[in-house]
Design a protein around this motif. Structure first.
Motif, PDB file in Angstrom:
ATOM      1  N   GLU A  79       9.344  32.246   7.589  1.00 41.68           N
ATOM      2  CA  GLU A  79       8.614  32.679   6.402  1.00 41.68           C
ATOM      3  C   GLU A  79       8.664  34.199   6.262  1.00 41.68           C
ATOM      4  O   GLU A  79       8.413  34.927   7.221  1.00 41.68           O
ATOM      5  CB  GLU A  79       7.164  32.201   6.489  1.00 41.68           C
ATOM      6  CG  GLU A  79       6.332  32.549   5.253  1.00 41.68           C
ATOM      7  CD  GLU A  79       4.905  32.049   5.361  1.00 41.68           C
ATOM      8  OE1 GLU A  79       4.110  32.380   4.478  1.00 41.68           O
ATOM      9  OE2 GLU A  79       4.600  31.330   6.350  1.00 41.68           O
ATOM     10  N   LEU A  82      18.918  33.578  -0.068  1.00 40.94           N
ATOM     11  CA  LEU A  82      17.470  33.586  -0.224  1.00 40.94           C
ATOM     12  C   LEU A  82      16.934  34.893   0.344  1.00 40.94           C
ATOM     13  O   LEU A  82      17.188  35.223   1.501  1.00 40.94           O
ATOM     14  CB  LEU A  82      16.861  32.391   0.523  1.00 40.94           C
ATOM     15  CG  LEU A  82      15.336  32.348   0.651  1.00 40.94           C
ATOM     16  CD1 LEU A  82      14.696  32.313  -0.728  1.00 40.94           C
ATOM     17  CD2 LEU A  82      14.919  31.126   1.455  1.00 40.94           C
ATOM     18  N   VAL A  89      11.648  25.934   6.512  1.00 41.71           N
ATOM     19  CA  VAL A  89      10.999  27.246   6.611  1.00 41.71           C
ATOM     20  C   VAL A  89       9.818  27.116   7.556  1.00 41.71           C
ATOM     21  O   VAL A  89       8.890  26.332   7.310  1.00 41.71           O
ATOM     22  CB  VAL A  89      10.542  27.755   5.239  1.00 41.71           C
ATOM     23  CG1 VAL A  89       9.864  29.112   5.377  1.00 41.71           C
ATOM     24  CG2 VAL A  89      11.730  27.859   4.298  1.00 41.71           C
ATOM     25  N   ALA A 147      11.934  33.842   2.335  1.00 46.17           N
ATOM     26  CA  ALA A 147      11.627  32.427   2.471  1.00 46.17           C
ATOM     27  C   ALA A 147      10.128  32.184   2.371  1.00 46.17           C
ATOM     28  O   ALA A 147       9.320  32.964   2.876  1.00 46.17           O
ATOM     29  CB  ALA A 147      12.159  31.901   3.797  1.00 46.17           C
ATOM     30  N   GLU A 148       9.768  31.075   1.690  1.00 47.34           N
ATOM     31  CA  GLU A 148       8.386  30.653   1.573  1.00 47.34           C
ATOM     32  C   GLU A 148       8.272  29.212   2.062  1.00 47.34           C
ATOM     33  O   GLU A 148       9.256  28.466   2.038  1.00 47.34           O
ATOM     34  CB  GLU A 148       7.910  30.758   0.114  1.00 47.34           C
ATOM     35  CG  GLU A 148       7.922  32.184  -0.404  1.00 47.34           C
ATOM     36  CD  GLU A 148       7.505  32.275  -1.864  1.00 47.34           C
ATOM     37  OE1 GLU A 148       7.317  31.198  -2.487  1.00 47.34           O
ATOM     38  OE2 GLU A 148       7.383  33.407  -2.371  1.00 47.34           O
ATOM     39  N   LEU A 153      17.170  22.807   4.683  1.00 49.02           N
ATOM     40  CA  LEU A 153      16.562  24.085   5.053  1.00 49.02           C
ATOM     41  C   LEU A 153      15.099  23.853   5.393  1.00 49.02           C
ATOM     42  O   LEU A 153      14.362  23.245   4.608  1.00 49.02           O
ATOM     43  CB  LEU A 153      16.683  25.095   3.902  1.00 49.02           C
ATOM     44  CG  LEU A 153      16.001  26.447   4.133  1.00 49.02           C
ATOM     45  CD1 LEU A 153      16.671  27.199   5.282  1.00 49.02           C
ATOM     46  CD2 LEU A 153      16.017  27.292   2.864  1.00 49.02           C
ATOM     47  N   ALA A 166      14.770  28.818   8.644  1.00 42.59           N
ATOM     48  CA  ALA A 166      14.438  30.192   8.255  1.00 42.59           C
ATOM     49  C   ALA A 166      12.970  30.419   8.543  1.00 42.59           C
ATOM     50  O   ALA A 166      12.165  29.474   8.542  1.00 42.59           O
ATOM     51  CB  ALA A 166      14.742  30.431   6.788  1.00 42.59           C
ATOM     52  N   ARG A 218      14.360  36.041  -5.939  1.00 42.12           N
ATOM     53  CA  ARG A 218      14.487  35.576  -4.546  1.00 42.12           C
ATOM     54  C   ARG A 218      15.806  34.850  -4.304  1.00 42.12           C
ATOM     55  O   ARG A 218      16.322  34.846  -3.201  1.00 42.12           O
ATOM     56  CB  ARG A 218      13.316  34.652  -4.193  1.00 42.12           C
ATOM     57  CG  ARG A 218      11.969  35.334  -4.137  1.00 42.12           C
ATOM     58  CD  ARG A 218      10.935  34.481  -3.415  1.00 42.12           C
ATOM     59  NE  ARG A 218      10.878  33.113  -3.870  1.00 42.12           N
ATOM     60  CZ  ARG A 218      11.074  32.051  -3.078  1.00 42.12           C
ATOM     61  NH1 ARG A 218      11.344  32.224  -1.801  1.00 42.12           N
ATOM     62  NH2 ARG A 218      10.988  30.822  -3.559  1.00 42.12           N
ATOM     63  N   TRP A 219      16.357  34.189  -5.327  1.00 37.94           N
ATOM     64  CA  TRP A 219      17.562  33.379  -5.154  1.00 37.94           C
ATOM     65  C   TRP A 219      18.751  34.038  -5.825  1.00 37.94           C
ATOM     66  O   TRP A 219      18.618  34.650  -6.875  1.00 37.94           O
ATOM     67  CB  TRP A 219      17.352  31.990  -5.776  1.00 37.94           C
ATOM     68  CG  TRP A 219      16.274  31.178  -5.135  1.00 37.94           C
ATOM     69  CD1 TRP A 219      15.004  30.990  -5.605  1.00 37.94           C
ATOM     70  CD2 TRP A 219      16.358  30.431  -3.920  1.00 37.94           C
ATOM     71  NE1 TRP A 219      14.288  30.191  -4.771  1.00 37.94           N
ATOM     72  CE2 TRP A 219      15.106  29.816  -3.707  1.00 37.94           C
ATOM     73  CE3 TRP A 219      17.370  30.225  -2.984  1.00 37.94           C
ATOM     74  CZ2 TRP A 219      14.842  29.021  -2.615  1.00 37.94           C
ATOM     75  CZ3 TRP A 219      17.103  29.412  -1.896  1.00 37.94           C
ATOM     76  CH2 TRP A 219      15.862  28.818  -1.702  1.00 37.94           C
ATOM     77  N   ASP A 233       9.876  26.344   0.235  1.00 40.26           N
ATOM     78  CA  ASP A 233      11.335  26.316   0.114  1.00 40.26           C
ATOM     79  C   ASP A 233      11.954  25.256   1.024  1.00 40.26           C
ATOM     80  O   ASP A 233      13.165  25.018   0.963  1.00 40.26           O
ATOM     81  CB  ASP A 233      11.933  27.689   0.467  1.00 40.26           C
ATOM     82  CG  ASP A 233      11.562  28.747  -0.551  1.00 40.26           C
ATOM     83  OD1 ASP A 233      11.440  28.396  -1.737  1.00 40.26           O
ATOM     84  OD2 ASP A 233      11.390  29.923  -0.165  1.00 40.26           O
ATOM     85  N   THR A 234      11.176  24.653   1.895  1.00 40.86           N
ATOM     86  CA  THR A 234      11.700  23.583   2.758  1.00 40.86           C
ATOM     87  C   THR A 234      12.139  22.411   1.887  1.00 40.86           C
ATOM     88  O   THR A 234      11.333  21.830   1.153  1.00 40.86           O
ATOM     89  CB  THR A 234      10.628  23.137   3.760  1.00 40.86           C
ATOM     90  OG1 THR A 234      10.294  24.241   4.610  1.00 40.86           O
ATOM     91  CG2 THR A 234      11.115  21.978   4.600  1.00 40.86           C
TER      92      THR A 234
END
Length: 944
Positions: free
Chosen positions: A130, A178, A213, A181-182, A211, A128, A166-167, A185-186
């Motif tokens: 950012e 999501l 990011v 994404a930030e 995941l 994803a 966010r979730w 969040d990875t």
């Protein structure tokens, strides 16, 4: 409708002693873990009956073999040992049986629950960007029944928690969504599923969903139910075709709309809106409500005569509409018999069912046969009746089949005549009674099983008459009134009075109520009405009554009061700032209407307020008016209130909500200002226009700005109504340059006026020149004037003191004594800090002595006192003593005396009230003030 049935064989159900089964506990559906072979399932069944019920069970319509060791009957409960999938699953029903009949329980399903493991192969990693959105698929394994879903991060049990919206975890698919994404969040994400069964719970989780990011790139756009936006949007729900139910509570502003205890009123189209400062987006969905059957009318136990008919009705509501079927003693009922026989007695059930459930209604039918019998309901022994009136004598023996009935007076058989009537059901009526009708009357009953009779005595009394009837009355609201009512009656009987208003009986015993009985003779029944109200107008009826007859008289009461509410309020000719209202006159309550007022309500006002009209005074004969001074593009409701000389009445029903027409804005935005920002930027700020000033949709702002003294304006449009800031960026923009700025609003109908011109500076740049002529001076051992760090320390660790505005001095405190400091000065502004000045150096002074003056003594002389002390000697590392300070304190007042070094005494006045003073004595010098010696001095001489 049931009208007859074939019979029940076996023991006879005894009337008055036995009763058929009635369920007290019925079986419930069970989900049993598949593969659990050592357990047991218990299906409950208990019924109330006399004699006690016996029980049997059916599964899928066939009898359960209770002799099989896997099945055990405990009282009425069925226990299944080691249930197995494919062999024991199905629909179970309990039958409760006694000699009065059989009833069938509701169905209970035995099903087997399971949850397989997730597949063993790994899952593909996902990426994803950012600020963009993404989702991770759960892909749950095979299962029954439904699952609940959670996700954890990296390792168990680090479950996901709400993070500003966010979730979102879907409880339908299990997917994790999501919104924004930030980088942090990875991680590895795991879908955790749980299944709940009646006797156990099982959970399992997926392989890792990796995941990653990445920094903002071309962007990944994922269209899911939840919001995907930056900044993270807020959510709100509304009902498109009505008001959002209040039961939604806080969920109305969250990702999941929760409506507990759904009813058909909640059906409709719902819309979820995601919004932030950049815009909005919506999605709609329809909720259709269905329901399992619910009884509206049920049958009840019945006892009927042999050869008669019985009509039973049961009505059920539900969606889809339920079907109805009937059972007799647990078996389907298909025949109808007109003449009920003894063998038709038994237990009957009405069954209503649709795809959502099945409900049962039970009733017992008893078909009776009996010789006529008056013992439980004989003819009344004494029947009083009023002369000139009428009397009714009942004859209701118990008998089955229905008996033949007739009456006699003495030995005379009574037949129908002008004054005497004998009805088919045995009722004897005598009209226009006289004294000659007194005597004994006998009712005879006969059927093919036998005969019986019962006798009563008719006693004739004087008739009751109204001697003073109430008169019509007319009062104003709030006044009292008395209505008279007198009567004569047979002296051997009691007389009572009752009053009714428009046929409804009044409560005369409530001490706090408006109606009161006027105490007096037995023949007087006057009514007092306290604080008459409009609702108490009408026809009042007085009834004088004995046990044998009654007499009545009526009168009308008129109550005058404020007018009733006007009716038929409609809104016509809607313009931007005015509307026309039309209504019909309400009831004037017997006082002419003098005027009307118009009340209005909008979303901006918490309640109703009086509206401006043209003309401002509305005459009492008016039925329309124009309301003026409204806001364009605003929702309004209206009411009309009528008044007369007695006051203002209730308001009319509210009009339907209307929205006034749109118009161009009429005022400019306020709070115009700005400044700051990054290099080469001009920032303009303002206060967003409130809803009442927007006047229409398509709303935005028009900004005009120019460099001071420039002839040309730069014009920019901002289309977001909630915007309060505009940034103009240009590489040629000079720093801290004056700009003239003005703003106006626009909408679909046009543009409003410009605001007053405001002056705003473009962004600053950091200073480029260092301050000059730096001078640092040591004041005491602990203070000096301005920027600093100690010798032998690095300049990077220097402490700072900032000045406001263009101050060119600063005081620094908290320094170390006898210490050399380096000092530099730099100019700063909002853009940053300029270069440092050349360095200068200053040394703080030595500290003062840390010892107070010693051997303090005093001597009084009249109203004066002389205080003496020893000189304080300084050490080599302390600053020299230049003198002493004496602080004189008495009753909150204080005075300070400063003495030269050579003086170690002082003469001070004493208070006149024989009190005392407190003295603080300390040395002073270049290094500051030394330690203090506190002394309490009274009129007596002494020392410390």
């Amino acid at each position: 409708m049931v009208t007859g049935i074939t019979g029940i064989r076996g023991d006879v159900c005894i009337t008055g002693h036995d009763s058929g089964p009635v369920f007290e506990e019925q079986p419930s559906s069970v989900v049993y873990p598949e593969g659990l072979s050592e357990g047991k399932v218990t299906l409950n069944c208990q019924a109330r009956a006399s004699p006690a019920a016996t029980y049997s069970w059916r599964v899928n319509g066939t009898d359960v073999p209770v002799g099989d060791p896997r099945y055990t009957l405990v009282a009425g409960n069925l226990v299944i040992s080691g249930p197995q999938f494919g062999r024991d699953g199905g629909s179970y029903q309990c039958l409760a049986i006694n000699r009065c009949g059989t009833i069938l329980s509701r169905a209970a399903n035995l099903k087997f629950g399971y949850l397989h493991d997730f597949p063993g192969e790994g899952r593909s990693p996902q990426t994803a960007y950012e600020g963009a959105g993404a989702f991770l698929a759960c892909q749950p394994p095979a299962h029954y029944p439904v699952l609940s879903y959670r996700w954890f991060v990296s390792e168990f049990p680090s479950f996901m928690k709400p993070d500003g919206g966010r979730w979102f975890v879907s409880q339908v698919t299990g997917n994790l969504y999501l919104a924004k994404a930030e980088p942090n969040d990875t991680a590895s994400y795991f879908c955790f599923t749980t299944i709940n069964m009646d006797i156990s719970t099982k959970s399992t989780f997926s392989k890792a969903n990796q995941l990653t990011v990445q920094p903002d790139g071309t962007g990944l756009s994922v269209c899911v139910f939840v919001h995907v936006a930056d900044p993270v949007p807020k959510l709100r729900w509304r009902k498109v075709d009505g008001l959002l139910p209040s039961k939604a509570g806080a969920s109305a502003e969250g990702p999941i709309l929760t409506l507990p205890e759904m009813t058909f009123h909640e059906e409709g189209v719902y819309e979820c809106e995601a919004y932030n400062s950049e815009g909005r987006d919506t999605q709609q969905g329809r909720i259709t409500v269905q329901a399992q059957p619910e009884w509206l009318q049920v049958m009840s136990d019945s006892e009927v005569e042999i050869s008669s008919e019985l009509h039973w009705t049961c009505v059920a509501a539900g969606k889809p509409r339920p079907s109805i079927r009937w059972l007799r003693n647990g078996q389907p009922l298909s025949t109808q018999v007109i003449n009920l026989a003894l063998e038709d007695s038994g237990m009957y059930q009405c069954v209503a069912e649709n795809k959502h459930g099945t409900i049962y209604s039970n009733a017992e039918l008893r078909v009776q046969v009996q010789v006529p019998d008056f013992r439980s309901n004989p003819v009344r022994r004494l029947v009083p009746a009023a002369r000139g009136g009428q009397v009714m004598m009942e004859c209701r023996p118990r008998a089955a089949p229905k008996p033949t009935l007739f009456w006699s007076r003495g030995t005379e058989l009574l037949t129908n005549s002008s004054r005497v009537t004998v009805t088919p059901d045995g009722m004897l009526r005598i009209h226009n009674i006289s004294r000659a009708d007194e005597g004994k009357y006998t009712c005879f009953a006969e059927n093919y099983l036998g005969k019986a009779n019962s006798t009563g005595h008719l006693s004739v009394r004087d008739a009751t008459k109204i001697t003073l009837a109430p008169s019509n009355a007319d009062i104003n609201q709030g006044e009292n009134v008395t209505l008279q009512c007198h009567a004569s009656h047979d002296p051997t009987m009691d007389l009572t009075f009752t009053w009714a208003l428009n046929g409804a009986l009044l409560d005369l015993e409530d001490p706090g109520g408006p109606y009161h009985r006027v105490e007096g003779k037995e023949t007087v029944g006057d009514l007092l009405i306290v604080s008459g109200h409009l609702s108490q107008a009408g026809t009042y009826s007085c009834t004088a009554q004995t046990v044998v007859d009654s007499a009545s008289a009526s009168a009308k009461l008129v109550v005058r009061g404020p007018p009733g509410p006007p009716g038929g309020l409609v809104v016509k000719n809607v313009a931007a700032t005015s509307v026309e209202l039309r209504w019909s006159r309400g009831y004037d309550n017997h006082s002419p209407i003098g005027k009307y007022v118009i009340m209005g309500h909008s979303p901006l006002s918490p309640g109703w307020k009086r509206m401006r009209t043209d003309p401002s005074n509305i005459e009492g004969n008016a039925e329309s008016i124009r309301v003026v001074g409204l806001l364009p593009w605003m929702d309004y409701e209206f009411q009309v209130i009528a008044s007369n000389i007695l006051g203002s009445g209730e308001p009319s029903m509210s009009s339907h909500t209307i929205r006034t027409q749109q118009a161009a804005p009429t005022v400019a935005p306020s709070g115009l200002g700005g400044g700051g920002g990054d290099r080469n930027e001009l920032i303009i700020t303002w206060t967003p226009m409130a809803r009442e000033y927007q006047n229409g949709d398509g709303f935005g702002y028009i900004l005009a700005f120019r460099k001071q003294n420039s002839p040309t304006w730069v014009v920019e449009r901002v289309s977001n109504v909630e915007s309060s800031r505009y940034v103009y960026s240009n590489q040629s923009l000079s720093p801290y340059c004056l700009f003239e700025v003005k703003i106006k609003a626009y909408n679909r109908k046009g543009e409003g006026p410009f605001s007053q011109i405001a002056v705003v500076h473009s962004a600053e740049e950091e200073p480029t020149v260092a301050p000059s002529r730096i001078n640092a001076t040591a004041l005491t051992a602990f203070e000096m004037q301005i920027r600093y760090w100690r010798q032998h320390e690095r300049e990077a660790s220097a402490d700072r003191v900032r000045t406001a505005g263009l101050e060119t001095t600063a005081r620094v405190v908290g320094l170390r004594p006898s210490t050399r400091y380096h000092v530099t000065v730099m100019a700063y502004n909002s853009a940053g800090t300029g270069p440092a000045s050349p360095r200068t150096t200053v040394t703080t002074r030595r500290p003062p002595p840390n010892r107070p003056p010693g051997n303090v003594s005093w001597k009084t002389d009249g109203s004066w006192v002389t205080v003496r002390w020893d000189h304080v000697k300084t050490l080599d590392n302390e600053s020299a003593v230049l003198g002493y300070k004496v602080l004189y304190k008495h009753e909150g007042q204080s005075a300070l005396k400063v003495l030269d070094k050579g003086k170690t005494s002082v003469t001070l006045p004493l208070p006149k009230d024989n009190g005392y003073v407190v003295l603080e004595i300390r040395s002073w010098g270049e290094g500051g003030d030394g330690a203090a010696q506190e002394t309490i001095v009274s009129r007596d001489s002494g020392e410390t």
